[in-house]
Design a protein around this motif. Structure first.
Motif: not given
Length: 295
Positions: A1-22
């Motif tokens: 994840a490197g220096n990514r903040n929390l919101s950036q961690i939940f975006i993968s290849k421009n997909y909203d991964v957080l939405k997948s977990f809601q």
């Protein structure tokens, strides 16, 4: 994840991964509110043993089934939760119209399931008596890859997240637990997509049918899209403002994962879903059953 903040961690290849977990997160919050206290899950030796044998059995069945999928060149893949509610067909009753049409037309298919326990798997497998794939088989592989790729490379700390002071200590412990759990899941998500994409690329699957389960079908849909496989989801229940998995509730500005076509029961449910504020494109929400689409 490197220096990514929390919101950036939940975006993968421009997909909203957080939405997948809601949907999953919502269920955990509901359980916490009902109990009023939080106890971090601790896996016993018995549970770990059960998990080991579950994965072992699932791996054997899935390996045979995948070989069957490749050899028989099946063109249709069906996803559902591991549930048998209608015999003698050995199917999830909520997808009965789809199965019966396929059987009537003599169209062969193979299934992929999300299962939970060894007991459920064995019971349902014996009822179905046919080959099937299981998503859980990928979990050990994903864990190994995640360990090799991300171990020591992420400097994200749950403690860096500042929570409102008015929250109780119990609530804070619970929220930190959720953040830690789903940050790890978000980092595992692209690995699962790559594995599924590779597996599907070797198959002859052209069409993917799924019960509308936004908790678990997201990685399957992305893998299908990368392989040019058309995805269809089928409504299985009603929609309300509490069904966050179907609604536009994520704050992240990234693409929400959804099937190419979403079949709903009738005009009322299409309008209701749109009224509630869904991320499904209006033109992707189709009234009727898969059989009637395009006829």
């Amino acid at each position: 994840a490197g220096n990514r903040n929390l919101s950036q961690i939940f975006i993968s290849k421009n997909y909203d991964v957080l939405k997948s977990f809601q949907g999953l997160i919502s269920s955990e919050i509901e359980a916490f509110v009902k109990k009023g206290l939080f106890k971090k899950p601790v896996r016993t030796i018995g549970q770990m043993s059960n998990t080991f044998f579950s994965i072992l059995f699932l791996s054997v069945v899935s390996s045979i089934s995948y070989f069957f999928l490749l050899v028989m060149r099946r063109k249709i893949l069906i996803y559902s939760v591991d549930r048998v509610s209608l015999l003698p067909e050995g199917i999830d009753e909520r997808l009965k119209p789809l199965y019966r049409v396929l059987h009537k037309c003599g169209v062969a298919y193979i299934e992929i399931f999300h299962t939970s326990t060894l007991g459920d798997f064995l019971k349902n497998f014996l009822k179905r008596r046919r080959p099937a794939l299981y998503l859980e088989v990928l979990e050990p592989v994903i864990s190994i890859i995640h360990l090799l790729v991300f171990s020591g490379k992420s400097n994200f700390s749950v403690d860096s997240v500042v929570l409102p002071e008015e929250l109780s200590s119990e609530e804070k412990r619970f929220i930190y637990f959720l953040i830690d759990k789903y940050v790890k899941e978000a980092l595992r998500f692209p690995i699962k997509i790559r594995l599924l994409t590779a597996l599907f690329s070797l198959s002859n699957v052209k069409i993917f049918f799924s019960i509308d389960d936004p908790r678990y079908y997201n990685s399957l849909i992305v893998a299908c899209r990368r392989n040019g496989i058309v995805s269809y989801a089928i409504q299985h229940g009603h929609f309300t403002k509490y069904h966050v998995g179907w609604l536009k509730t994520s704050p992240l500005k990234a693409e929400k994962i959804s099937p190419d076509i979403f079949f709903v029961w009738n005009e009322y449910w299409k309008k209701e879903l749109l009224r509630l504020g869904t991320y499904f494109r209006e033109d992707s929400i189709v009234i009727g059953a898969p059989l009637s689409y395009g006829n």
